[in-house]
Design an enzyme around this catalytic site. Structure first.
Site, PDB file in Angstrom:
ATOM      1  N   ALA A  67      42.308  33.840  42.048  1.00 34.17           N
ATOM      2  CA  ALA A  67      42.322  33.465  40.624  1.00 34.17           C
ATOM      3  C   ALA A  67      42.266  34.749  39.801  1.00 34.17           C
ATOM      4  CB  ALA A  67      41.112  32.586  40.320  1.00 34.17           C
ATOM      5  N   GLY A 105      41.513  32.198  45.783  1.00 38.40           N
ATOM      6  CA  GLY A 105      42.463  31.109  45.516  1.00 38.40           C
ATOM      7  C   GLY A 105      43.772  31.321  46.249  1.00 38.40           C
ATOM      8  N   GLU A 108      43.204  29.957  49.572  1.00 39.34           N
ATOM      9  CA  GLU A 108      43.061  28.500  49.387  1.00 39.34           C
ATOM     10  C   GLU A 108      44.419  27.830  49.243  1.00 39.34           C
ATOM     11  OE1 GLU A 108      40.193  28.848  46.170  1.00 39.34           O
ATOM     12  OE2 GLU A 108      38.728  27.804  47.417  1.00 39.34           O
ATOM     13  N   GLU A 128      34.953  35.421  46.970  1.00 38.01           N
ATOM     14  CA  GLU A 128      34.348  34.988  45.712  1.00 38.01           C
ATOM     15  C   GLU A 128      32.870  35.343  45.608  1.00 38.01           C
ATOM     16  OE1 GLU A 128      36.445  33.342  47.571  1.00 38.01           O
ATOM     17  OE2 GLU A 128      37.820  32.172  46.351  1.00 38.01           O
TER      18      GLU A 128
HETATM   19  N1  T1G Z   1      42.135  38.988  38.901  1.00 36.79           N
HETATM   20  C1  T1G Z   1      42.497  39.836  37.898  1.00 36.79           C
HETATM   21  N2  T1G Z   1      42.843  41.129  38.083  1.00 36.79           N
HETATM   22  C2  T1G Z   1      42.831  41.574  39.354  1.00 36.79           C
HETATM   23  C3  T1G Z   1      42.461  40.759  40.448  1.00 36.79           C
HETATM   24  C4  T1G Z   1      42.112  39.409  40.179  1.00 36.79           C
HETATM   25  N3  T1G Z   1      41.783  38.570  41.160  1.00 36.79           N
HETATM   26  N4  T1G Z   1      42.542  41.525  41.571  1.00 36.79           N
HETATM   27  C5  T1G Z   1      42.933  42.747  41.188  1.00 36.79           C
HETATM   28  N5  T1G Z   1      43.118  42.778  39.866  1.00 36.79           N
HETATM   29  C6  T1G Z   1      43.576  43.927  39.079  1.00 36.79           C
HETATM   30  C7  T1G Z   1      42.578  45.073  39.123  1.00 36.79           C
HETATM   31  O1  T1G Z   1      41.612  44.908  38.107  1.00 36.79           O
HETATM   32  C8  T1G Z   1      43.494  46.253  38.847  1.00 36.79           C
HETATM   33  O2  T1G Z   1      43.794  46.222  37.443  1.00 36.79           O
HETATM   34  C9  T1G Z   1      44.776  45.873  39.580  1.00 36.79           C
HETATM   35  O3  T1G Z   1      44.748  44.439  39.708  1.00 36.79           O
HETATM   36  C10 T1G Z   1      44.863  46.496  40.953  1.00 36.79           C
HETATM   37  O4  T1G Z   1      43.642  46.132  41.634  1.00 36.79           O
HETATM   38  C11 T1G Z   1      39.567  29.661  42.696  1.00 36.79           C
HETATM   39  C12 T1G Z   1      37.688  31.363  41.898  1.00 36.79           C
HETATM   40  C13 T1G Z   1      43.504  42.474  45.835  1.00 36.79           C
HETATM   41  C14 T1G Z   1      42.206  43.882  47.456  1.00 36.79           C
HETATM   42  O5  T1G Z   1      38.121  38.624  44.386  1.00 36.79           O
HETATM   43  O6  T1G Z   1      39.857  42.671  45.917  1.00 36.79           O
HETATM   44  O7  T1G Z   1      40.101  33.208  43.579  1.00 36.79           O
HETATM   45  O8  T1G Z   1      42.923  48.493  36.841  1.00 36.79           O
HETATM   46  O9  T1G Z   1      42.887  48.511  41.958  1.00 36.79           O
HETATM   47  O10 T1G Z   1      42.827  48.598  45.490  1.00 36.79           O
HETATM   48  O11 T1G Z   1      38.425  30.016  44.684  1.00 36.79           O
HETATM   49  O12 T1G Z   1      42.213  44.056  43.760  1.00 36.79           O
HETATM   50  O13 T1G Z   1      45.353  48.155  37.359  1.00 36.79           O
HETATM   51  O14 T1G Z   1      44.363  47.200  35.239  1.00 36.79           O
HETATM   52  O15 T1G Z   1      41.724  46.577  43.146  1.00 36.79           O
HETATM   53  O16 T1G Z   1      45.141  47.562  45.962  1.00 36.79           O
HETATM   54  C15 T1G Z   1      39.108  36.070  44.300  1.00 36.79           C
HETATM   55  C16 T1G Z   1      39.898  40.784  43.859  1.00 36.79           C
HETATM   56  C17 T1G Z   1      39.131  35.772  42.843  1.00 36.79           C
HETATM   57  C18 T1G Z   1      40.213  39.657  44.842  1.00 36.79           C
HETATM   58  C19 T1G Z   1      43.790  44.918  45.833  1.00 36.79           C
HETATM   59  N6  T1G Z   1      39.888  37.264  44.581  1.00 36.79           N
HETATM   60  N7  T1G Z   1      40.825  41.892  44.012  1.00 36.79           N
HETATM   61  O17 T1G Z   1      43.086  46.147  45.844  1.00 36.79           O
HETATM   62  O18 T1G Z   1      44.082  47.256  43.778  1.00 36.79           O
HETATM   63  S1  T1G Z   1      38.154  34.369  42.436  1.00 36.79           S
HETATM   64  C20 T1G Z   1      39.301  38.484  44.576  1.00 36.79           C
HETATM   65  C21 T1G Z   1      40.694  42.771  45.032  1.00 36.79           C
HETATM   66  C22 T1G Z   1      39.001  33.071  43.129  1.00 36.79           C
HETATM   67  C23 T1G Z   1      39.185  30.690  43.705  1.00 36.79           C
HETATM   68  C24 T1G Z   1      38.295  31.749  43.188  1.00 36.79           C
HETATM   69  C25 T1G Z   1      41.650  43.929  45.034  1.00 36.79           C
HETATM   70  C26 T1G Z   1      42.778  43.774  46.056  1.00 36.79           C
HETATM   71  P1  T1G Z   1      44.131  47.622  36.670  1.00 36.79           P
HETATM   72  P2  T1G Z   1      42.974  47.189  42.629  1.00 36.79           P
HETATM   73  P3  T1G Z   1      43.809  47.479  45.321  1.00 36.79           P
END
Ligand code: T1G
Length: 706
Positions: A67, A105, A108, A128
């Site tokens: 998400a 997500g 999921e 999450e």
């Molecule tokens: N949402 C919004 N922005 C995100 C994002 C996300 N999930 N993931 C990364 N970004 C942005 C980040 O801020 C950065 O922005 C750019 O993308 C590159 O990220 C319903 C509720 C995927 C392993 O927790 O772990 O799903 O600084 O520098 O090192 O059940 O990003 O360029 O402006 O980290 O290659 C669950 C979080 C969400 C994954 C990639 N998902 N992201 O790492 O790049 S909750 C997460 C990461 C959810 C559902 C629930 C990492 C990455 P900017 P980066 P990276």
């Protein structure tokens, strides 16, 4: 699909297969319009008689990273149909084709598809919990049905990323695809299963759930196993409750439990703080004003000057990241001692089972001992880690300047000496910066990149890249006494030492800070690092500054030979071979003696006062650091505290925590202590401004450019 979705979700039919492509850079987060686009595409595929099956795939470097975290905490409408339910309920089979990451997500959506294939390098996970929430798209109900509740709980409660081969062994992935064209492989796979019925819907699986009924105690056992790490937090326990519901309740009721517990977490203080930390760690790598096209290259070879504890730890950081590193010291004896210490460190990890012997040998082979400057001339980066003496450092940098190839990065690990001193000992001051590691250098994540007055932006960016390439979190500081991290923490140390004199014992102060969420109290940490480390610095400062406030208690303990764990006693007493700290009457008597000698009135403290005496002293100093422009942003200070000092992550960081207290209340407290304790508690101008404006510390801007 309407215009919005067309940009982020495409649908094309190829050879009778409906290909749904998510194209929402940079990580295909399920941002606005993406879920709606997926629903529309699945409807289209089911309505098209030419389509026999579908593929869900990500454009760019990844499947779906989850998400859009930026949307949390904001009002959002409830969709009529959830995209993961639409996938699950599709009349035609859907194959999720995974490369890069399938997280949260994203996974999921793959679990709601009927088949999952992935390239070997892909990673999947439900992280999450790391941002204080839980999988809210059915993940807590589907994953246990696919891989069993114990394995599911491990993934969901740790939030770890699972490499595709392991995910296949667990049962998440049906097939690892070779070859470079995932889409082509996915279309071929979809054609093979297009007419297979019944559709393999994860929600219908019951075999793995049945297994769990044989071990109902697994949930209580998990709660016990996370108790220390999950202290003061809700999300890890809610994750366990959801997986338990997957075992004890029908699927739809389990989904209701997931929805209810997710709603409890989304706007909790813990989730807000963890989301803030996530984005602060991404902001920290951005340098305002740096050229947009500035892309420093990865250092291929490194050198470390000094085979001491820090030098050895720094060399290990490079070897751990598969970067060859040469260690240079003046004598073969020093080199042998240093490399022996490195071998011991790795051997401990092998003994603990966290490193294989083969991996240890691979890393040791990357570390080469040399004793001539000429041997390191061709390295891309060199990090000096010799004694904290100005004359020695100047000599080292003069010699580095003479031998290192043009364009090499000349970095100093000094924790206190002005970076300009080293830079001015060379003819290339623009290519000199600080690279301040925190002990133990191969463990602590923070790397403070210190910009000297002549350091170029290119050098700062390159040094930060080196940090990231060796697994560190790089944060920029300007050169000044203590740079930014240690300087912001120095008042914390002063207050903890002075509170002793007023009657607060080490175990009392440590107890308050452990209850707050630190893994260890500051006195126990001081026993670990050694009381003598700061003793010499204090002596130097007292000699230079007649007004310097001596810290009598730690000075006397060091003079008594109580230097901490390494001497079996410091702030605490230690039994031989045991690191458990035991309060010691000797320390109590030294405190009483100092209080008596200096006529310091004794008093009692509330827990809140102990906590605020330490942390507000640092908040005040952090405001002074921002006033002087020694950091790029307030949240960088939070990143330093999270990764340099073990500040509890679910409290966001020093400045984020200060906002939970409130700037006006903080100013009032600091003014009260200013009146009672004098100059060291004078409120910083910026702190006063923030309080008067009712602003937020975490959003404070530096008053001068770095
Ligand atoms: N949402 C919004 N922005 C995100 C994002 C996300 N999930 N993931 C990364 N970004 C942005 C980040 O801020 C950065 O922005 C750019 O993308 C590159 O990220 C319903 C509720 C995927 C392993 O927790 O772990 O799903 O600084 O520098 O090192 O059940 O990003 O360029 O402006 O980290 O290659 C669950 C979080 C969400 C994954 C990639 N998902 N992201 O790492 O790049 S909750 C997460 C990461 C959810 C559902 C629930 C990492 C990455 P900017 P980066 P990276």
């Amino acid at each position: 699909m309407s215009g919005g979705e067309a940009e982020t979700v495409r649908f094309e039919v190829e050879d009778g297969i409906g290909v749904i492509t998510i194209d929402n850079p940079p990580v295909n987060a399920l941002g606005p319009g993406v879920r709606e686009g997926i629903v529309a595409a699945v409807d289209k595929g089911n309505a098209d008689p030419n389509v026999t099956a579908m593929v869900l795939i990500g454009a760019g470097r990844s499947f779906i990273a989850g998400a859009d975290i930026r949307q949390f905490g904001k009002p959002r409408s409830t969709p009529a149909r959830y995209s993961h339910d639409v996938l699950d309920g599709s009349a035609k089979p859907i194959v999720a084709a995974i490369h890069g990451f399938a997280l949260g997500g994203g996974l999921e959506h793959a679990l709601s598809s009927h088949y999952r294939i992935a390239v070997k390098e892909a990673k999947v996970g439900l992280p999450e919990v790391l941002i204080g929430i839980l999988p809210g798209g059915g993940g807590t109900q589907r994953l246990p049905r696919l891989i069993g509740p114990k394995a599911a709980m491990d993934m969901i409660v740790t939030g770890r990323h699972v490499p595709a081969p392991e995910a296949k062994a667990l049962g998440i992935i049906d097939e690892i695809v070779e070859g470079k064209d995932l889409k082509r492989e996915a279309i071929a796979y979809a054609k093979r299963i297009a007419h297979a019925r019944p559709l393999p819907r994860v929600r219908d699986r019951a075999d793995r759930i049945a297994e769990a009924k044989a071990d109902p105690g697994m949930f209580e056992a998990m709660r016990k196993s996370i108790a220390r790490r999950a202290r003061n937090q809700k999300a890890p326990y809610h994750c366990i409750a959801c997986v338990e519901a997957a075992v004890t309740r029908p699927f739809d009721e389990g989904l209701e439990t997931e929805k209810r517990l997710f709603a409890e977490l989304e706007n909790s203080d813990e989730a807000k703080a963890l989301r803030y930390a996530f984005f602060a760690e991404r902001e920290v790598s951005k340098i305002p004003g740096a050229p947009k096209d500035l892309q420093p290259s990865r250092a291929r070879t490194a050198a470390v000057i000094g085979a001491g504890t820090m030098g050895g730890g720094i060399a290990m950081s490079f070897a751990d990241s598969a970067i060859p590193v040469k260690v240079l010291d003046a004598t073969r004896e020093a080199l042998d001692r240093g490399l022996a210490r490195v071998r011991e460190n790795y051997a401990v990890s092998v003994k603990r089972g966290s490193l294989s012997q083969a991996e240890m040998d691979r890393r040791l082979a990357l570390i080469e001992a040399v004793d001539r400057y000429e041997d390191i001339a061709d390295c891309d980066v060199v990090i000096e880690a010799v004694f904290e003496r100005i004359d020695v450092k100047k000599e080292v940098f003069t010699r580095l300047d003479a031998v290192m190839k043009p364009g090499a990065l000349l970095l100093t690990n000094s924790s206190a000496i002005d970076t300009d001193v080293m830079a001015n000992a060379t003819k290339r001051p623009r290519e000199v910066a600080g690279a301040h590691f925190f002990a133990p250098a191969n463990v602590m994540k923070l790397l403070e990149v210190v910009k000297g007055t002549k350091t170029s932006i290119e050098t700062v960016a390159a040094a930060m890249k080196v940090g990231r390439d060796i697994g560190k979190v790089s944060a920029v500081a300007g050169t000044c006494d203590g740079f930014a991290a240690n300087r912001s923490r120095a008042p914390f140390v002063t207050e903890m030492m002075l509170m002793l004199e007023e009657g607060a014992l080490p175990e009392r102060i440590d107890g308050v800070m452990v209850d707050f969420g630190y893994p260890m109290g500051p006195f126990a940490v001081n026993d670990l690092s050694g009381l003598d480390i700061s003793y010499d610095t204090r002596k130097r400062r007292a000699a230079a500054d007649p007004n310097y406030r001596k810290l009598h208690v730690p000075d006397r303990l060091v003079e008594m030979g109580r230097k901490g764990q390494k001497t079996g006693a410091g702030w605490y007493r230690y039994d031989k071979g045991d690191r458990t700290p035991h309060p010691d009457e000797v320390v109590k008597s030294v405190i009483a003696e100092v209080a008596r000698e200096f006529g310091i009135p004794q008093r009692t403290f509330t827990d809140e006062e102990i906590l605020q005496r330490l942390l507000l002293a640092s908040v005040n100093e952090a405001c002074r650091i921002l006033e002087e422009g020694k950091v790029l942003r307030a949240s960088d200070i939070d990143v330093m505290w999270l990764h340099g000092f073990g500040f509890p992550r679910y409290r966001g960081g020093l400045m984020f925590w200060a906002d939970t207290v409130g700037s006006r209340a903080i100013l009032a407290r600091i003014e009260e202590w200013h009146a009672r304790y004098g100059a060291r508690w004078k409120p910083a101008e910026l702190l006063r401004e923030i309080a008067q404006a009712g602003g937020a510390f975490r959003e404070a801007k530096p008053k001068r450019a770095l």
